[in-house]
Design an enzyme around this catalytic site. Sequence first.
Site, mmCIF file in Angstrom:
data_model
loop_
_atom_site.group_PDB
_atom_site.id
_atom_site.type_symbol
_atom_site.label_atom_id
_atom_site.label_comp_id
_atom_site.label_asym_id
_atom_site.label_seq_id
_atom_site.Cartn_x
_atom_site.Cartn_y
_atom_site.Cartn_z
ATOM 1 N N TYR A 238 -25.176 6.855 -30.470
ATOM 2 C CA TYR A 238 -24.260 6.756 -31.612
ATOM 3 C C TYR A 238 -24.031 5.310 -32.029
ATOM 4 O O TYR A 238 -24.239 4.938 -33.198
ATOM 5 C CB TYR A 238 -22.940 7.435 -31.265
ATOM 6 C CG TYR A 238 -21.811 7.154 -32.229
ATOM 7 C CD1 TYR A 238 -21.927 7.459 -33.578
ATOM 8 C CD2 TYR A 238 -20.618 6.573 -31.783
ATOM 9 C CE1 TYR A 238 -20.893 7.201 -34.469
ATOM 10 C CE2 TYR A 238 -19.574 6.312 -32.668
ATOM 11 C CZ TYR A 238 -19.717 6.621 -34.001
ATOM 12 O OH TYR A 238 -18.691 6.352 -34.872
ATOM 13 N N LYS A 242 -25.349 3.300 -35.406
ATOM 14 C CA LYS A 242 -24.351 2.747 -36.335
ATOM 15 C C LYS A 242 -24.553 1.240 -36.504
ATOM 16 O O LYS A 242 -24.395 0.698 -37.610
ATOM 17 C CB LYS A 242 -22.938 3.035 -35.839
ATOM 18 C CG LYS A 242 -22.525 4.498 -35.912
ATOM 19 C CD LYS A 242 -22.456 5.027 -37.338
ATOM 20 C CE LYS A 242 -21.187 4.601 -38.050
ATOM 21 N NZ LYS A 242 -21.062 5.237 -39.398
#
Length: 498
Positions: A238, A242
């Site tokens: 994640y 990002k």
Amino acid sequence: MELGSILHFLQDKTILITGATGFLAKILVEKILRVQPNVKKLFLLLRAADAKSATHRLQNEIIGKDLFRLLKENLGPNFNSFIAQKLTLVPGDISRQDLGLDSDSILKQQIYDQTHVIINLAANTNFDERYDISLGLNTFGVKHVINFSKKCTKLKVLVHVSTAYVCGEGEGLIMEKPYEMGVSLNGVVGLDIDAEHKLIRHKLADLQHQGATENEIKIAMKDLGITRAKKYGWPNTYVMTKAMGEMIVEEEKVKGDLGVDIVIVRPSIVTSTFKDPFPGWAEGVRTIDSLAVAYGKGKLTCFLGDLNAIVDVIPADMVVNAILVATAAHATHRANGNGIYHVTSSVRNPLRNWNLQDVGYRYFTAKPWINKDGKAVKVGKCKILSSMDSFNRHMFLRYFLLLKGLQLANTAFCHFFQGTYLDLNRKIQIVLRLVDLYKPYLFFKGVFDDLNTHNLRQAVLIDTHLFYFDPKLINWDDYFLNTHLPGVVKYIFNNKNY
């Protein structure tokens, strides 16, 4: 910039919001509609096969939520006509070129011609999501949104919502600085977004050639994401994807092709609403809420983590207010700096793990969860495992010895205990994977500088009843005891899925 000018900016504006069914996006939509009913239009981009499916998602996942209760009360019988006038649904997908709008050229052209603001909230927030999915949404999705925005002729600002934890396992004071293309956290060279995409394609092709099942492909893609993240210094898929999304933003800023400001908003761990539209609205089991749910239901008897470590949380309505103020400030060229904002609490109003443990014990002791048998669940003080060594010892004495005993008994008694052995082993593996995913945050040693955000607050004369986002307003004990935990119980505990 005064309060009136923020509301004035929103008046007659058309805003494209991606990820419209997400937690923050819903709060953003409700806020805009309630405080500035004269907003021109909100284009809501959401994943859906067609207009009918999109309408179903709007009714069930957005306006059908208790979140819109106050707006419904204010508008009364005019609510449905107001929603029909202000919201335009856009079935799409940011992981695709043109946001997946190829089949609806008329709607796409309307967005190009009318949009003044784009707020990108679409993301996959699972720590160990399949690498292909996470890269498609969190990284290439950003690229597709930027490319789409270049065709919006009236655009004044593009806001990208990221996460403060793009820093990985950073320590000390973590600055509001950009991430440069290809620069890893640990100094390992060779990070290339296009090469990562190519690696995924080759891996998928190999798996399909080998005849792998869908579940085997899923596991392989999850493992690939974690492996690539750790190679370059990030703890999970994640935050790496990002961070790469932010690299694309920074590259675009340097090129300057867009011609308008691109703002990055980095919230930390987002919790239930502080007070707007009402206190305690929550949805989904977030990082710390998963611990609260397990503890309140009597399933969590030990806590792994440094009790003195700071845990950075911020209420969702403060994040939304920061997004709106940053949007207005940059669209009207009244903001200075690099346009990166940490919406965090660790510097201005730090909360520690021991605070969370204490309020959890006090709340669930005073208001115990009633289980399905009608009995109150009694909670106790958690056993503290303050290091990975203590966790490993606990697991060995409590579970691994039992597992070894079952293995021996299973052999001696012709696999009589096979089911019990496999079940316990499966649960142990799940715990170990969860600990590996959450360990960086349970022992996090950084605090987030928020000077840009502080300057934004200082530069904008804000009515604290409408656009507040100063964490110093929060009394953590009062917030968790009287707002957040009651909200978690009401909106999450009572959900049959949890």
